[in-house]
Design an enzyme around this catalytic site. Sequence first.
Site, mmCIF file in Angstrom:
data_model
loop_
_atom_site.group_PDB
_atom_site.id
_atom_site.type_symbol
_atom_site.label_atom_id
_atom_site.label_comp_id
_atom_site.label_asym_id
_atom_site.label_seq_id
_atom_site.Cartn_x
_atom_site.Cartn_y
_atom_site.Cartn_z
ATOM 1 N N LYS A 116 0.812 -1.227 0.000
ATOM 2 C CA LYS A 116 0.000 0.000 0.000
ATOM 3 C C LYS A 116 0.843 1.274 0.000
ATOM 4 O O LYS A 116 0.454 2.271 -0.602
ATOM 5 C CB LYS A 116 -0.960 0.009 1.198
ATOM 6 C CG LYS A 116 -1.813 -1.252 1.359
ATOM 7 C CD LYS A 116 -2.838 -1.438 0.273
ATOM 8 C CE LYS A 116 -3.363 -2.853 0.144
ATOM 9 N NZ LYS A 116 -4.076 -3.382 1.316
ATOM 10 N N GLY A 165 -8.816 -3.135 7.653
ATOM 11 C CA GLY A 165 -8.700 -2.415 8.918
ATOM 12 C C GLY A 165 -7.623 -2.959 9.841
ATOM 13 O O GLY A 165 -7.364 -2.394 10.902
ATOM 14 N N GLU A 200 -0.924 8.933 7.159
ATOM 15 C CA GLU A 200 -1.787 9.817 6.364
ATOM 16 C C GLU A 200 -2.561 10.753 7.294
ATOM 17 O O GLU A 200 -2.830 10.408 8.442
ATOM 18 C CB GLU A 200 -2.841 9.003 5.595
ATOM 19 C CG GLU A 200 -2.326 8.171 4.475
ATOM 20 C CD GLU A 200 -3.431 7.343 3.808
ATOM 21 O OE1 GLU A 200 -3.150 6.760 2.761
ATOM 22 O OE2 GLU A 200 -4.567 7.266 4.338
ATOM 23 N N GLU A 288 -6.475 2.868 -2.184
ATOM 24 C CA GLU A 288 -5.871 1.578 -2.537
ATOM 25 C C GLU A 288 -6.372 1.157 -3.900
ATOM 26 O O GLU A 288 -7.396 1.654 -4.368
ATOM 27 C CB GLU A 288 -6.324 0.481 -1.547
ATOM 28 C CG GLU A 288 -5.797 0.639 -0.151
ATOM 29 C CD GLU A 288 -6.361 -0.398 0.808
ATOM 30 O OE1 GLU A 288 -6.939 -1.402 0.362
ATOM 31 O OE2 GLU A 288 -6.223 -0.178 2.022
ATOM 32 N N ARG A 292 -8.578 -7.348 -8.371
ATOM 33 C CA ARG A 292 -9.435 -8.529 -8.560
ATOM 34 C C ARG A 292 -10.838 -8.076 -8.952
ATOM 35 O O ARG A 292 -11.151 -6.887 -8.868
ATOM 36 C CB ARG A 292 -9.552 -9.288 -7.229
ATOM 37 C CG ARG A 292 -10.129 -8.374 -6.141
ATOM 38 C CD ARG A 292 -10.513 -9.076 -4.864
ATOM 39 N NE ARG A 292 -11.272 -8.199 -3.992
ATOM 40 C CZ ARG A 292 -10.757 -7.318 -3.161
ATOM 41 N NH1 ARG A 292 -9.443 -7.183 -3.072
ATOM 42 N NH2 ARG A 292 -11.543 -6.556 -2.416
#
Length: 451
Positions: A116, A165, A200, A288, A292
């Site tokens: 990430k 999370g 962030e 993100e 898929r």
Amino acid sequence: MFSKILIANRGEIAVRIIRACREMGIKSVAVYSEADRDCLHTLLADEAICIGPAPSGKSYLNMEQILAATVAMKAEAIHPGFGFLSENARFAELCAKCNITFIGPSADIIHKMGNKSEARKTMMEAGVPVVPGGKEPVYTAEEGKKLADEIGYPVMIKASSGGGGKGMRISYGPEDFEANFQNAQMESIKGFSDDTMYIEKYIEKPRHIEFQIMADKYGHVVHLGERDCSIQRRHQKVLEESPSAAISPELRARMGETAVRAAKAVGYENAGTIEFLLDKHKNFYFMEMNTRIQVEHPVTEMVTGLDLIKEQIRVAAGEPLSISQDDVHITGHAIECRINAENPAKNFMPCPGRITNVHVPGGNGVRIDSHIYNDYRVPANYDSMLLKLIVHGSDRQSAIAKMRSALGELVIEGIETNLDFQYEIINNEAYQKGETDTHFIPTYFPEYCKE
Ligand code: MV4
């Protein structure tokens, strides 16, 4: 085109993929664990092969076994669905080495987006707006705190390998930073064997807006509009819709162009999702990328008229995209409710067991994606999702009315489900006004959020 595809998944999504294959004249091979001999995907596929015992690690996550099954059954491609091996770069790599087409992006891209903090850096360099914060990852509380002081509190401390999370903490000020950093990092080391963290700015009460993109091998990329997935409980999506009540055509165009730019920046191929946080001032930030097909893809299918699984198969076989951006039109409004085998009264504890009776709604604009049937026994080993109820109406209000009607007709007996909880959400006044953010459930249903 492929003549045979192996589906490395189970349940609802495996059934969804089998149907797409059948419509395309492609033979399907199901894989199943010992607990899934009677699962609908096992019964519905043209061929089926047992890949091991009930625990996922010994079956649906067993790469060698699945590759061996693919070779034995002479399938040319594997569709991984979602979950399990769908975002496993090593599996995509092994498929390539075995000359089997992995229906999804390359191992390289999966790897790159799975990290990430690296994805965030890649997007910053491509001019995609990201949440304000550091460009480089941090490894110690000391480095992290220095960055947090610069960004300004509150900040979000996130694990680079995180998801759902896990490995994530808020820090409201310098006094609580170190403890939160240590907790998040410890969770990440335990869960993902990775101590890489990033910081962030904390966005208060954002919406979770994700854009569906589709890309072929020739550099064509289109976006298929957004899904609003703000209604979540403990980082599990509960209800999704498209379009979002918060997004104007002008904002959609800007976010869509950004999503396409993000996909092009990494040379993306196949279906993907760009997740954004949308703040109260309608600023949007890349969060993100999911490499898929997603659970909630049907709402996009309903409003665009496209079949995303078929499109995935076509582009994986080397066909160009069947549509250009000008061909994409969003018509009406779609909502999906996930019906799970869980008990809301007992903290949403999973409730496997035998289904004694199922009755599903139908009618104009009502779709059911599911693998359940009368007398089916829900095994305890896997995800508790039983059924996706998707409705399509001419606008948001009529989609809500249709969902309320359809939920009222749906009957699942023998096990506990979250059906009544979904009904309460649909009937909630704030929901009906489109006032949904990521705090919707704790705000309006605090009784369902006790520890
Ligand atoms: C955030 C955020 C606010 N600010 N990042 C939750 C899961 C993970 N993928 C990212 N998440 C969040 N990241 C910043 N900088 C709020 C959340 C968040 C959330 C996001 C989407 C949907 C539901 C959520 C519920 C709580 C927190």
